[in-house]
Design a protein around this motif. Structure first.
Motif, PDB file in Angstrom:
ATOM      1  N   HIS A  73       0.915  -1.009   0.048  1.00 26.53           N
ATOM      2  CA  HIS A  73       0.080   0.017  -0.033  1.00 26.53           C
ATOM      3  C   HIS A  73       0.832   1.446  -0.011  1.00 26.53           C
ATOM      4  O   HIS A  73       1.938   1.406   0.268  1.00 26.53           O
ATOM      5  CB  HIS A  73      -0.914  -0.095   1.361  1.00 26.53           C
ATOM      6  N   HIS A 174      -2.454  -3.085  -3.485  1.00 25.02           N
ATOM      7  CA  HIS A 174      -3.605  -3.069  -3.187  1.00 25.02           C
ATOM      8  C   HIS A 174      -4.436  -2.825  -4.436  1.00 25.02           C
ATOM      9  O   HIS A 174      -5.813  -3.344  -4.433  1.00 25.02           O
ATOM     10  CB  HIS A 174      -3.890  -1.545  -2.404  1.00 25.02           C
ATOM     11  N   TYR A 175      -4.120  -2.199  -5.513  1.00 24.65           N
ATOM     12  CA  TYR A 175      -4.948  -2.123  -6.839  1.00 24.65           C
ATOM     13  C   TYR A 175      -5.370  -3.530  -7.154  1.00 24.65           C
ATOM     14  O   TYR A 175      -6.330  -3.675  -8.239  1.00 24.65           O
ATOM     15  CB  TYR A 175      -4.321  -1.157  -7.868  1.00 24.65           C
ATOM     16  N   THR A 180     -11.483  -3.907  -5.190  1.00 24.89           N
ATOM     17  CA  THR A 180     -10.869  -2.330  -4.833  1.00 24.89           C
ATOM     18  C   THR A 180     -10.948  -1.341  -5.697  1.00 24.89           C
ATOM     19  O   THR A 180     -11.145  -1.566  -6.920  1.00 24.89           O
ATOM     20  CB  THR A 180      -9.522  -2.712  -4.407  1.00 24.89           C
ATOM     21  N   HIS A 182      -9.072   1.268  -5.109  1.00 28.75           N
ATOM     22  CA  HIS A 182      -7.625   1.905  -4.913  1.00 28.75           C
ATOM     23  C   HIS A 182      -6.643   1.762  -6.140  1.00 28.75           C
ATOM     24  O   HIS A 182      -6.922   0.692  -6.942  1.00 28.75           O
ATOM     25  CB  HIS A 182      -7.199   1.471  -3.688  1.00 28.75           C
TER      26      HIS A 182
END
Length: 201
Positions: A73, A174-175, A180, A182
């Motif tokens: 992240h 995170h993507y 998600t 993000h």
């Protein structure tokens, strides 16, 4: 979003801690919440900066849940503010670790045996260790050599302890978490360089 910084003079202990990292303004770090007890960290170089218990799920991993992923992240804010967010019970978010940009200093906020709320996906949360990195997805200068190197050592240690392969299928952004919205760690994160460091650690 953050609590006011005390204007009182720093304590002798804080000054001594700051002297160890001459370039680092340790006085900016928040103190642990009142009543918090110091615990042994899972990763020896880390400093214990506990998230509030309202922001993670107590568990007994890997007995209760397998651990087979590391999620990378980027904080989109400063190191100290990230710790403050994790200590705020209204925020409902946490990660196991936070890595500081300037020097790669590592804070542990949630025990690896517990489930941090970092991925926005319960299944991924239960089976992963979340590592936040101080920085911004559109500011590549925040991804310093020190940050990459210290983070890579941390990730390598996590992978070794849980038998996680050191590859892009198991060390993810995170993507890449299903569902998600993000984008971190973003297009400026150097995955090839990072994986070389992880595998060389």
């Amino acid at each position: 979003m953050t609590t006011p910084v005390s204007l009182s003079l720093p304590t002798r202990r804080r000054l001594l801690r700051g002297a160890l990292l001459a370039a680092v303004p340790y006085a900016l770090l928040p103190d642990p919440p009142a009543g918090a007890q110091t615990q042994a960290v899972d990763y020896r170089p880390a400093e214990w900066q506990p998230a509030t218990a309202a922001n993670y799920t107590a568990a007994d991993r890997p007995t209760s849940h397998p651990v087979d992923r590391v999620v990378i992240h980027v904080t989109q804010t400063e190191f100290a503010k990230t710790l403050t967010v994790f200590q705020n019970p209204r925020k409902r978010v946490s990660a196991h670790y936070v890595v500081r940009s300037v020097d790669g200093h590592v804070a542990q906020c949630v025990r690896e045996s517990d489930i941090a709320w970092h991925a926005g996906n319960w299944d991924v949360n239960t089976r992963s260790v979340g590592i936040e990195h101080e920085g911004w997805v559109d500011r590549p200068a925040s991804f310093t050599d020190a940050l990459y190197e210290r983070s890579a050592r941390l990730t390598a240690s996590v992978c070794e302890r849980y038998g996680i392969p050191r590859d892009r299928a198991h060390i993810i952004g995170h993507y890449e978490v299903p569902g998600t919205d993000h984008t971190d760690p973003g297009p400026n994160w150097d995955w090839a360089h990072y994986l070389r460091l992880v595998n060389g650690a």
